[in-house]
Design an enzyme around this catalytic site. Structure first.
Site, PDB file in Angstrom:
ATOM      1  N   ASP A 350       0.864  -1.143   0.118  1.00 38.56           N
ATOM      2  CA  ASP A 350      -0.054   0.141  -0.179  1.00 38.56           C
ATOM      3  C   ASP A 350       0.825   1.089   0.001  1.00 38.56           C
ATOM      4  O   ASP A 350       1.920   1.165   0.092  1.00 38.56           O
ATOM      5  CB  ASP A 350      -0.741  -0.125   1.317  1.00 38.56           C
ATOM      6  CG  ASP A 350      -1.976   1.010   1.397  1.00 38.56           C
ATOM      7  OD1 ASP A 350      -2.411   1.646   0.348  1.00 38.56           O
ATOM      8  OD2 ASP A 350      -2.380   1.306   2.340  1.00 38.56           O
ATOM      9  N   GLU A 353       2.861   4.999  -3.914  1.00 38.86           N
ATOM     10  CA  GLU A 353       2.690   6.120  -4.739  1.00 38.86           C
ATOM     11  C   GLU A 353       4.040   6.882  -5.031  1.00 38.86           C
ATOM     12  O   GLU A 353       4.460   7.286  -6.064  1.00 38.86           O
ATOM     13  CB  GLU A 353       1.600   6.807  -4.790  1.00 38.86           C
ATOM     14  CG  GLU A 353       0.199   6.645  -4.800  1.00 38.86           C
ATOM     15  CD  GLU A 353      -0.380   5.457  -3.572  1.00 38.86           C
ATOM     16  OE1 GLU A 353       0.264   5.847  -2.440  1.00 38.86           O
ATOM     17  OE2 GLU A 353      -0.825   4.362  -3.955  1.00 38.86           O
ATOM     18  N   ASP A 430      -9.118   3.831  -2.453  1.00 38.43           N
ATOM     19  CA  ASP A 430     -10.087   4.261  -1.582  1.00 38.43           C
ATOM     20  C   ASP A 430     -10.982   4.794  -2.185  1.00 38.43           C
ATOM     21  O   ASP A 430     -11.479   6.091  -2.328  1.00 38.43           O
ATOM     22  CB  ASP A 430      -9.254   5.158  -0.456  1.00 38.43           C
ATOM     23  CG  ASP A 430      -8.223   4.915   0.458  1.00 38.43           C
ATOM     24  OD1 ASP A 430      -8.011   3.438   0.304  1.00 38.43           O
ATOM     25  OD2 ASP A 430      -7.533   5.618   0.923  1.00 38.43           O
TER      26      ASP A 430
HETATM   27  O1  MIG Z   1      -3.696   6.014   4.695  1.00 40.54           O
HETATM   28  O2  MIG Z   1      -3.633   0.772   5.749  1.00 40.54           O
HETATM   29  O3  MIG Z   1      -6.064   2.257   0.495  1.00 40.54           O
HETATM   30  O4  MIG Z   1      -7.205   0.120   1.548  1.00 40.54           O
HETATM   31  O5  MIG Z   1      -7.017   0.208   4.608  1.00 40.54           O
HETATM   32  C1  MIG Z   1      -4.631   4.832   4.579  1.00 40.54           C
HETATM   33  C2  MIG Z   1      -4.888   1.542   5.849  1.00 40.54           C
HETATM   34  C3  MIG Z   1      -3.557   3.646   4.283  1.00 40.54           C
HETATM   35  C4  MIG Z   1      -4.923   3.162   2.577  1.00 40.54           C
HETATM   36  C5  MIG Z   1      -5.263   1.706   1.623  1.00 40.54           C
HETATM   37  C6  MIG Z   1      -6.597   1.327   2.420  1.00 40.54           C
HETATM   38  C7  MIG Z   1      -5.996   0.666   3.739  1.00 40.54           C
HETATM   39  C8  MIG Z   1      -5.228   1.783   4.411  1.00 40.54           C
HETATM   40  N1  MIG Z   1      -4.294   2.623   3.854  1.00 40.54           N
END
Ligand code: MIG
Length: 713
Positions: A350, A353, A430
């Site tokens: 995650d 980016e 999200d």
């Molecule tokens: O700033 O890990 O898109 O699926 O639950 C949020 C917490 C960070 C973003 C992901 C989301 C995940 C969440 N993450």
């Protein structure tokens, strides 16, 4: 060996580009394969653009640009920006550009390729999300089609219209153009250029349950137990960031997850897989082993002055691995050894980016420095931003292959770049628990598939906010047809597990998930096809009839493969393909008003299975063949089968069967089964389900030596 040849290719391309510098623009364009051409701008900057991480190989020169070539990009410089003008012709329908919000048909839209942590798609009008796919698919009224790949990871603005414009502050990129007779062939050619998915493990096609976050470990077990107790099929439980010790990746919270191996064993014993999140931000903490190793090994991205760059993410101030460096990717791969040894089955990357908090850009400065190495030159973050997530998941995938040899890797990545399907599946980040986002999830999954990434899906139930009862029911009912099917939600939202809203919605959810598991033989066969041809799993309806221009805007109903149409219950006046498509129902109980309508193509055979609670129970011993004979009374279909994991299939241990069914009078069908690929021996029993007039009439079960199947009910 491989490294050397790509280095040579890069050098060759550099030399070629240098030589061509002196030529006229036209001389620079050439054919690179049948129906594929590459166009170079006069000022091609090979250091800023090569090697291309989108392409699996440098395009080779196979001849001059064919005469009468239709789609020709023109290069210019306007107000200091490089501009590509592409007259695509009137009445062309445009698609692609990857992970995008809005309509399926992209004419009149503009998209920015710049990976962005874009919560509920609210920033920048949703013009850039988590991934970048500088790729356009054009479909002409007669169905003939073209594809345009702008081969640049730099930020691009892509405005789609009759005269499509691409502008960039980065160097002027080369452009590849594909010409084919139909859109499917263009997408296949994209697969040849940018690579295809590898066969995922079968379990990754099962239903998956997540939330931010299930903790402590007892809660994870409770969720798993609920699925089994309630007979709701499920394959995977997801561990979001709260399993970590203070958001330090590769650690476990000593109070909440004291024994991760025991938790994973527990999940495995009840036939679940466990996927854990890993983020790129490494907490700046001199007592934290990963930070210390990264500092000692000089692995961090630098600021413009060459100092360690720090930015805040979940754990507070973080350093970021410079994944452009081969040594850093190797170090990153190594970090997974102990982590995976706890019995982790898959990895969720995650925030890659990369997301950085408390700055307007939501990422690191564009003048940060990446050092590169191997075939990659050093360059500013602006050059590597869109590649950061891709390089990260490349290293993650290698870890899974290295430390779980013999198992197929499963990596889910939020950020990626075109071609990234080679390393990871994706989800659309999200989204929100809103009707609009449920509807939009369909064109999103379709355009990602048309952009080379078949293995994708949206958070079922929606991420941001709380799903209400009816929305969750509809989302479960449709979401089970996403190629990647996972229910997930933001922290502190209302629960949205299948049972969260009582018995009625639980039944709707179970029925929906049962349907996915019944369709798994068909779905797995489609993933196999995607891995071989690059074709998407979920496809826009116009793939069913590429000359029927009335289908070009249909974005509620969609196809799974070429044989199955899914029509959501909320679809208003959907355009459906002409011909005798037949509706059918998979379940025996009453219609609950939520399950989408399913329709089978005339001439198709769809293999379906009985309901199972997870893919651990999956076999193809007893397959029902749903059949809708075409006008000539015949139908054909395929079934792919292998071990569901491991690499035996690469040595022929798989079977691809072709079924040919023909009508024998009104009450019987004749079945011919032929193994067309693979060497795997299978013995199975079949029964035929003849789909007609909205009903299925079944034959009795019979072994695979039987040819004639009388219908008995
Ligand atoms: O700033 O890990 O898109 O699926 O639950 C949020 C917490 C960070 C973003 C992901 C989301 C995940 C969440 N993450």
């Amino acid at each position: 060996m491989k490294k050397h040849s790509s280095l040579l290719l890069a050098v060759a391309a550099f030399v070629t580009a240098f030589f061509l510098h002196a030529c006229r623009a036209d001389d620079r364009s050439h054919a690179c394969g049948a129906g594929i051409a590459v166009f170079y701008p006069a000022t091609f900057d090979s250091v800023g653009l090569l090697p291309s991480l989108a392409l699996v190989a440098e395009p080779s020169r196979t001849g001059t640009l064919p005469r009468g070539w239709k789609v020709k990009p023109l290069f210019s410089v306007e107000q200091g920006k490089n501009v590509i003008t592409i007259p695509v012709g009137k009445d062309v329908d445009l698609y692609g550009t990857g992970e995008v919000v809005g309509a399926l048909r992209r004419n009149g839209t503009s998209t920015t390729t710049w990976n962005l942590d874009n919560y509920v798609y609210a920033l920048n009008e949703g013009k850039n999300l988590y991934q970048s796919h500088p790729w356009i698919l054009g479909v002409r009224p007669d169905g003939s089609s073209f594809g345009i790949l702008v081969d640049s990871p730099w930020r691009l603005e892509i405005t789609l219209s009759d005269t499509t414009l691409v502008t960039t502050e980065g160097p002027a990129p080369r452009v590849l153009v594909i010409e084919r007779d139909d859109p499917a062939s263009v997408v296949k050619a994209l697969g040849e250029l940018t690579g295809k998915i590898e066969m995922p493990p079968l379990w990754a096609l099962g239903f998956q349950q997540s939330r931010w976050s299930y903790f402590p470990d007892a809660r994870v077990k409770e969720i798993a137990d609920e699925f089994r107790k309630r007979n709701i099929p499920c394959d995977v439980i997801w561990m979001d960031i709260d399993y970590m010790d203070g958001f330090r990746v590769f650690t476990f919270d000593p109070a909440r997850f004291p024994e991760p191996a025991a938790l994973n064993d527990y999940l495995h014993e009840s036939d679940f897989k466990a996927v854990y999140m890993i983020d790129p931000g490494i907490k700046k903490d001199s007592l934290y082993d990963v930070y210390r190793q990264g500092t000692d090994g000089d692995h961090w991205v630098k600021d413009k002055d060459g100092r360690e760059f720090n930015g805040p993410v979940w754990p507070g101030a973080c350093a970021f691995p410079d994944f452009t460096r081969p040594e850093t990717r190797e170090w990153w791969t190594g970090l997974y050894e102990d982590f995976l040894s706890t019995g982790i089955d898959g990895v969720w990357n995650d925030m890659n980016e990369p997301a950085v908090f408390r700055v307007e850009s939501h990422t690191m400065p564009e003048d940060n420095l990446h050092r590169g190495g191997g075939v990659l030159p050093p360059g500013p973050h602006a050059r590597y931003h869109n590649l950061y997530g891709m390089l990260m998941v490349k290293a993650t995938r290698e870890a899974l292959m290295k430390y779980r040899p013999g198992k197929r890797p499963f990596v889910l990545s939020r950020a990626n770049y075109i071609g990234g399907q080679r390393y990871a599946a994706t989800w659309s980040g999200d989204n929100a628990s809103r009707w609009e986002h449920l509807r939009m999830s369909i064109p999103m999954t379709l355009n990602l598939g048309l952009s080379g990434q078949p293995f994708n899906g949206a958070d079922i139930g929606g991420f941001g906010g709380s799903a209400r009862r009816d929305l969750l029911a509809h989302w479960m009912a449709v979401g089970v047809y996403y190629p990647f099917a996972r229910n997930h939600s933001v922290q502190n939202s209302a629960d949205q597990e299948p049972w969260a809203f009582g018995e009625e919605i639980e039944n709707v959810s179970r029925r929906a998930i049962n349907r996915r598991y019944m369709l798994l033989p068909y779905l797995y066969t489609l993933f196999r096809e995607a891995s071989v041809t690059g074709l998407p799993v979920a496809r826009p309806l116009f793939f069913a009839d590429t000359r029927d221009t009335s289908l070009r805007r249909e974005e509620q109903a969609f196809l799974l493969g070429q044989d199955l149409v899914i029509v959501p219950r909320w679809a208003k006046a959907p355009r459906l393909p002409r011909g005798a498509w037949e509706n059918f129902r998979l379940e025996e109980d009453e219609d609950d008003g939520y399950q989408p309508l399913l329709a089978i193509r005339p001439g198709a055979v769809i293999p379906v299975n009985k309901v199972i609670q997870s893919t651990v129970e999956y076999t193809t011993d007893s397959i029902t063949l749903l059949v809708n004979p075409a006008d000539d009374g015949t139908a054909t279909g395929l079934l792919y089968d292998d071990d569901g994991d491991g690499y035996g299939y690469k040595n022929g241990d798989f079977a691809l069967h072709r079924f040919t069914v023909s009508r024998r009078g009104d009450n019987a069908l004749e079945l011919d089964v032929e193994r067309v690929e693979g060497t795997r021996d299978t013995r199975r029993q079949y029964r035929i389900g003849y789909v007609n007039g909205g009903k299925i009439r079944y034959s009795a079960w019979a072994d695979d030596t039987t040819r004639v199947f009388p219908l008995v009910r």
